[in-house]
Structure formats: structure tokens, C-alpha cells
Design an enzyme around this catalytic site. Structure first.
Site, PDB file in Angstrom:
ATOM      1  N   ASP A 106       7.678   3.885  -2.278  1.00 15.13           N
ATOM      2  CA  ASP A 106       7.050   2.587  -2.240  1.00 15.13           C
ATOM      3  C   ASP A 106       8.264   2.273  -0.953  1.00 15.13           C
ATOM      4  OD1 ASP A 106       6.526   0.143  -2.122  1.00 15.13           O
ATOM      5  OD2 ASP A 106       6.721  -0.754  -4.231  1.00 15.13           O
TER       6      ASP A 106
HETATM    7  C1  NOJ Z   1       6.305  -3.251  -1.760  1.00  7.81           C
HETATM    8  C2  NOJ Z   1       5.069  -2.999  -2.911  1.00  7.81           C
HETATM    9  O1  NOJ Z   1       5.935  -2.744  -3.914  1.00  7.81           O
HETATM   10  C3  NOJ Z   1       3.994  -2.053  -2.517  1.00  7.81           C
HETATM   11  O2  NOJ Z   1       3.124  -2.729  -3.850  1.00  7.81           O
HETATM   12  C4  NOJ Z   1       3.517  -2.650  -1.631  1.00  7.81           C
HETATM   13  O3  NOJ Z   1       2.477  -1.640  -1.458  1.00  7.81           O
HETATM   14  C5  NOJ Z   1       4.829  -2.016  -0.168  1.00  7.81           C
HETATM   15  N1  NOJ Z   1       5.322  -2.889  -0.436  1.00  7.81           N
HETATM   16  C6  NOJ Z   1       3.747  -2.017   1.067  1.00  7.81           C
HETATM   17  O4  NOJ Z   1       3.855  -3.302   1.406  1.00  7.81           O
END
Ligand code: NOJ
Length: 704
Positions: free
Chosen positions: A266
Site C-alpha cells: 500500500d
Molecule cells: C491507500 C489505500 O489504502 C489503498 O486502498 C489505495 O489503493 C492506495 N492508497 C492507492 O490510492
């Protein structure tokens, strides 16, 4: 799964790559303001994330477009080996055509529709230069304080797994290299929904049986459906951050399930291993993640910047790097990027926001709304001449979208008041009032009142956690004041989570949960309010009476002193009944269904068992029932849930019509993580129900 062409191609390419080019493939970059495009020409980026970061969908959006992707792709193709970029973006519940939020989609108990919606999203996103979505979000959520409960399928592993498979298939289609196929990313692997206190990013503890039996099944279903990628969760699970958890990322995911795609971190979560306190510096963080089986670093840059030196120092091996690169190239090859790296810019005008997509969005919104109360059949609204619609949502447009909709446009949405006007019968006069003052004034002259309340999308989604599940400030008072006028009163709630609406439900005649219903939410609501359609959604998550009841979920276990409000030394609250406000699986319709004649094909399950019951529409109009199958394993080597969902079917019956609804229960449906650690069944006695929700139904029993 891997095929020979992929592997030959990938290995050949890998053999030509320098170390720097390999590390480039593991590196995902965010083309933000100060983006240095030489990274692309030098082959130092494997993927671009077309998002403005974690706040996308809350007003900080940029947009994906074929032109933008093609521009970046052109630069990547000027690199020595011409390895195309994979463009990723959060396409969570639709792209330009915004479908209901995922939690609402789960409420439709209709994976088939979810699959169709995902395939529309895939067509629209790929037409806009996106080849990879960070969805589906498969986190089991037992805590509605957590803002991200909106993004998932609720609390149940069976429903979650059904939705997972359907959505992955919808995004990816049968052939990932088709121009309109979108690579899926099952996230957040795993346990993210167990963040303590419902606080996003917080740590969590999950026992091994609960992890295996509750949290993992949707991910396993996604892998079985062929999901190309997974995203690791931000969470520190049982002391090991998911991003550095080798048992999860390698032993279970690849060893047990045979996953051959790649895992992306993430946002900066590789670097955040330092904050977690398991890595002393960036190099250490990168090593831990890589060696755990984490292949692509989302935007923290630490793979690119440190893995080369770690290799020189002998702290990691080239085989470990190669394996991660191989997985990424494999998915790029499978996605057809080498053959077709560019997006045809003529596709977007043709493929975005088609009438078919809109009509699917309307159908989905209609099927996802849940009727919670309907005293004296107030809904559908009939026989009223002047109806007042009041509350902060009366003119809603983009507010109907919900969280994570960077590509939805408010101007595509018919404002709620207008949509209601279009669906109301001509004979009815509709009045609208946004403020409570005006509404209370007008209500005196109205024949019926509908309150349109709930939470703004900005109160839902990533890191939008709340400590109190009440309606937003002022709304509860508004309901009470309106109820005091004694007019026939219906409440419609827009929300990304279950809200504790106990006192409101008590004083209104009817309550409908509309979630954040998406681009066609207004028309869908109008059709339900005015009886053109009948509500058919069911709750995919338990609705608590009060915040203090959390965690509360249907598939809990008995204690030695099972819940009993009368028993002094039984599990209870002094100030609340122990039951939820509404149980999992619950939802009313405009008609009534009767269940009768439960039949089992045998009293013993040998391989499989057929269980059926008759369902009759005993009301005066057609309606759709979600018939549910539950089981309980009475005695286990580990304690077992008091009920587990094992099947569901949506059936539509005309007034007076009866149908025998049949389910097949197989031995493998009764497997669980046993005391000996193995996954299997245990012979013994079981209860079974065919039921309209998780708290009632026709009981039966069998032996295994
Ligand atoms: C953080 C989030 O937790 C995740 O779900 C998301 O896909 C990413 N950012 C990218 O934007």
C-alpha cells in the site's frame, strides 16, 4: 495460472535486464507535481499510479485519460528494453459510471450484478488508459466506526467470497489481454478491517482460526478467480506488519493457494516498516518486504534506492529480486501490454457512461437499498397529495457517489429532487426543503414527509473513522421534531456504514437504507418510494443499536453463559438489549413471504445434502426475497459460530406464488480450522436453517 508463453517471454526478457532495470520494474511512482520523467526513459519505473494519493475521492481528484497514459507510455517505450508501464488507479465502484458503494453492492446479494458492474468499470477505465485497478477491497469488517467499511462487502466471509470472485471476473474477463480487461488487485491483504477501535491504519490481533475462517476466504476466492495482483494491508497483524509478513505473502498466498501474480504494497507501506518499528532504516525495510514476498513498492522509492546496495552487501540475493520482477512481467505480459501498450483515445467517448451502464447502475442501486421498517405499509407512498421531502440530501448529486470516486462527475447526476419528480405520479405535489426550519414549517401543510438524511461521502472512506455512530450533528433532533408533528413519516438514510439509528427508527413509520447509491441513486430511490420498484436489499453487516455494542456480528460464538438479558450472570448489557438493531441478512419488501416445509434429502450428509423449503408470496404485490441458508456445527474441537451463511438465492414471486427453493450443502462447505490446526470437517450433529435473515428461519438438522 502461468502458461508457457508467458514464462518463456518473461525469462528471456529478464535475462537481458540490468540490475537497475530490474529494480525499476519493482518501483511504482506517482506522477505528481515534481515528476521527473527521465525515470521512465531510463526504465526506473514499472508502474504509474494515476491518483492524487490517499485523498482521491474526497475532493482532491485528478483524472485518468488515454492521452495522459499514452504520453507516459511513450516515454517508457523510449527506454532500452521498452518495457511498458502498468497504469494503476483506484477504480473502486465504477469509473465515470458510479455504481453504489461496495457495501451497498453486497446488500443486493447479487454477485451476478456486481460482476456486470465491474465489467462496465473495466471498459470505462481501460478506455481511459488505466489497466490495473486497486480493487476489489475484500476486508471483512466487524466495526462500522472504521470508515473503510464502505469499501468492502461487510462482515460475512461467504458473501465476501462470492462477491470477490464475481468482481474479479468482472474486471478481468476471460482474457486479461483484451483491451477492455482490467487487472484486479485484491486488497488489503489481510486483516485490515480488524484495526483496533475502528481507527484506520491501527494495529490488530486476529487468532489463527479467525484469520483462516473469517478474513482469508474472500482473498482465496479472488485468487481462485484469477486475480492478477494483491495489495498488502497497512496493518500490523499480530505483531508483524502485513507488508513484511512472509507467512501471509509467501507461505499462504503462493505456497497454499498457488498465486502466481504479484503483490504491491500500500501507499509507502514498505518505508513505513520503519515507523512500525521492525526496520531500522529504508534498506532494512525494503529487504524485509522483498524477502516476505512483496514485489512492488507503491511510491516509497525504497526498493529502487536501496535494494542494489543490499544485493552488493550480500543481504539479499539476485534470485529474490528476479522472482519479484518475473511476477510483475508475467502480469504485464498476461495483460497484453507488450503487444498493445497504448490506449485508443477514440474509445473513451464511445465507452464511457453509456445508457446501458446507467441503466445497470440504476438497477444495482434499486437492488441495494434495504427497507428496515414499514409500519402500516407507509411505503410505497400512495394516496398522498402533498409530500414534503426534506433534509441535507434533497438536492444531492455528487453526494450520492460515496467514497473513492475520482472519475465520477457530479454534473452527470440528476439532482435528487429532480429524479424524484421524474418518478413521482403526476397527481402528487412534491415539496422540497433542505433546512430543518423550512421543513418543519412546510410539514404542517403536507400529507406525508420523507426525510433524506445521513452522512456526506467525506464522512466515509479512508481514515474517515468516527467514534460515535449516531447521525451527523443536528439530524437526530430534526427527526424528533418532525416526528412530533405526527405526519406519516419515512426516513431515508444515505451512508457508507451502518449508523446507530435506534431512536429514529422508533419514531418514524418507515425507514429505508439507501447507502451511497451512485450515479442513478435518485431515480432508483424514486422508483422505490413511489412503488415502481420494490426494495430487495438485505443487510450485509449487522446494525448495532449503539456504538458501544461493537463488535457485534451474527456469526459469533456462544459463551459458557450465552446471551440472555434476564439472566444475572449471563452475557448482557444493563442499559441495552443484547440483540442488534437489525441483524445480518435482514430486509423487508413491499410484500410478505412465508417459509414452510423444510425438507432434507437425508438426515445424514454423505458428500452432499439437498435442503429445500417452500417460499410463498402471501402479500398483494410482487416481490423479491433473498432466501438464505445457514448452518451450525453443534460440537467442535474448537468452538463454532452459532450460525454461518452457506448459500443465498434471490427469487421474485408474484402475489400468491410459491416456489421450492433448494440448496446443496457439500461436505467441503462444513470445513473449518480445527483444534489440530488442520482445515477439515468434524463429524457430528448440525443445525440448518432456510431463513429470511440470520436470526430467524425454518430449522432442521442433519448428521455428518
Ligand atoms: C491507500 C489505500 O489504502 C489503498 O486502498 C489505495 O489503493 C492506495 N492508497 C492507492 O490510492
Amino acid at each position: 495460472m502461468s502458461n508457457k508463453t508467458d514464462e518463456t517471454f518473461v525469462n528471456q526478457l529478464l535475462s537481458q535486464m540490468t540490475l537497475e532495470e530490474k529494480l525499476g520494474q519493482l518501483n511504482q511512482v506517482n506522477p505528481g507535481d515534481r515528476f521527473d520523467s527521465s525515470l521512465l526513459r531510463e526504465g526506473k519505473a514499472g508502474s504509474l499510479i494515476n491518483a492524487s494519493g490517499a485523498l482521491t475521492g474526497q475532493g482532491f481528484s485528478d483524472s485518468g485519460s488515454a492521452e495522459l497514459s499514452n504520453h507516459f507510455q511513450q516515454l517508457a517505450l523510449e527506454s532500452r528494453l521498452k518495457i511498458p508501464l502498468l497504469f494503476g488507479r483506484d477504480v473502486i465502484h465504477g469509473f465515470r459510471t458510479v455504481f453504489p458503494i461496495p457495501l451497498a453492492q453486497a446488500a443486493a446479494f447479487n454477485p451476478h450484478l456486481a460482476r456486470q458492474a465491474a465489467s462496465v468499470a473495466a471498459r470505462e477505465a481501460t478506455a481511459s488508459g488505466i489497466k490495473w485497478t486497486f480493487a476489489p477491497m475484500l476486508d471483512i469488517a466487524r466495526d462500522p466506526r472504521w470508515g473503510r467499511v464502505a469499501e468492502g462487502n461487510g462482515e460475512d466471509p461467504f458473501l465476501g467470497a462470492q462477491m470477490a470472485g464475481a468482481v474479479v471476473q468482472g474486471f478481468q474477463g476471460d482474457d486479461l489481454s483484451a483491451p477492455d480487461a482490467l487487472v484486479a488487485c485484491a486488497k488489503h491483504y489481510v486483516g485490515y478491517g480488524a484495526a483496533e477501535g475502528g481507527r484506520d491504519y491501527e494495529n490488530g490481533e486476529i487468532s489463527e482460526p479467525t484469520l483462516r475462517d473469517i478474513y482469508l476466504p474472500p482473498f482465496r476466492a479472488a485468487v481462485q478467480a484469477g486475480a492478477g495482483t494483491l495489495m498488502s494491508a497497512f496493518i500490523d497483524l499480530n505483531g508483524i506488519p502485513a507488508t513484511a509478513n512472509r507467512r501471509l505473502l509467501t507461505d499462504i498466498l503462493r505456497g497454499e493457494w498457488g498465486f502466481d501474480g504479484f503483490v504491491v504494497s500500500d501507499w509507502e507501506s514498505v518505508k513505513e516498516l520503519i515507523q512500525h518499528g521492525v526496520a531500522e532504516d529504508e534498506a532494512h525495510a525494503a529487504r524485509l518486504a522483498l524477502q516476505a514476498g512483496l514485489d512492488m513498492d507503491m511510491v516509497s522509492g525504497v526498493y529502487l534506492n536501496t535494494l542494489g546496495e543490499s544485493l552488493q552487501r550480500g543481504k539479499i540475493s539476485i534470485e529474490e529480486i528476479d522472482e519479484a520482477v518475473r511476477r510483475i512481467l508475467r502480469i504485464k505480459h498476461r495483460a497484453g501490454l507488450f503487444a498493445q501498450p497504448f490506449t485508443d483515445p477514440l474509445r473513451a467517448p464511445r465507452d464511457l457512461l453509456t445508457p446501458e451502464a446507467r441503466s445497470l447502475a440504476r438497477d444495482f442501486a434499486r437492488q441495494s437499498m434495504v427497507l428496515l421498517k414499514n409500519d402500516r405499509d407507509l411505503l410505497p407512498l400512495k394516496g398522498f397529495r402533498r409530500i414534503l421531502l426534506a433534509g441535507p440530501f434533497v438536492h444531492a448529486r455528487g453526494e450520492l457517489f460515496g467514497t473513492w470516486t475520482p472519475d465520477g462527475r457530479a454534473e452527470d447526476v440528476t439532482p435528487l429532487d429532480e429524479a424524484l419528480r421524474q418518478t413521482a405520479p403526476n397527481s402528487v405535489e412534491l415539496w422540497f426543503a433542505e433546512t430543518s426550519d423550512l421543513a418543519l414549517h412546510l410539514a404542517h401543510h403536507a400529507d406525508a414527509v420523507v426525510l433524506l438524511l445521513g452522512e456526506h461521502p467525506a464522512r466515509s472512506g479512508e481514515n474517515c473513522n468516527i467514534s460515535d455512530l449516531s447521525l451527523p450533528p443536528g439530524q437526530a433532533e430534526f427527526v424528533q421534531a418532525m416526528a412530533a408533528l405526527g405526519k406519516p413519516l419515512a426516513l431515508v438514510v444515505f451512508a457508507g456504514r451502518p449508523l446507530a439509528i435506534t431512536s429514529q427508527v422508533q419514531v418514524v413509520d418507515a425507514a429505508l437504507y439507501a447507502w451511497h447509491p451512485g450515479i442513478e441513486g435518485g431515480a432508483a430511490l424514486g422508483e422505490i418510494l413511489f412503488g415502481i420498484a420494490s426494495p430487495s436489499g438485505r443487510l450485509p453487516i449487522t446494525f448495532p443499536r449503539a456504538t458501544g455494542q461493537i463488535p457485534i456480528y451474527y456469526n459469533r460464538k456462544n459463551s459458557g453463559r450465552p446471551i440472555n438479558p434476564q439472566g444475572e450472570f449471563r452475557t448482557r448489557y444493563l442499559d441495552l438489549p443484547p440483540s442488534p438493531l437489525f441483524p445480518f441478512g435482514f430486509g423487508l419488501t413491499y410484500t410478505r413471504f412465508e417459509y414452510s416445509n423444510l425438507t432434507l434429502s437425508s438426515d445424514t450428509l454423505r458428500g452432499a445434502l439437498a435442503i429445500s423449503a417452500e417460499v410463498t408470496n402471501i402479500g398483494a404485490c410482487a416481490g423479491t426475497e433473498v432466501v438464505q441458508l445457514y448452518v451450525r456445527d453443534l460440537i467442535g474441537s474448537l468452538t463454532r459460530p452459532i450460525r454461518e451463511l452457506k448459500g443465498f438465492q434471490r427469487i421474485t414471486l408474484q402475489p400468491g406464488e410459491s416456489r421450492r427453493v433448494s440448496f446443496t450443502l457439500r461436505e467441503e462447505d462444513l470445513t473449518f480450522t480445527r483444534a489440530d490446526g488442520a482445515f477439515g470437517v468434524e463429524p457430528g450433529n448440525f443445525h440448518v436453517w432456510i431463513a429470511p435473515d440470520s436470526q430467524s428461519g425454518l430449522p432442521g438438522k442433519f448428521r455428518l
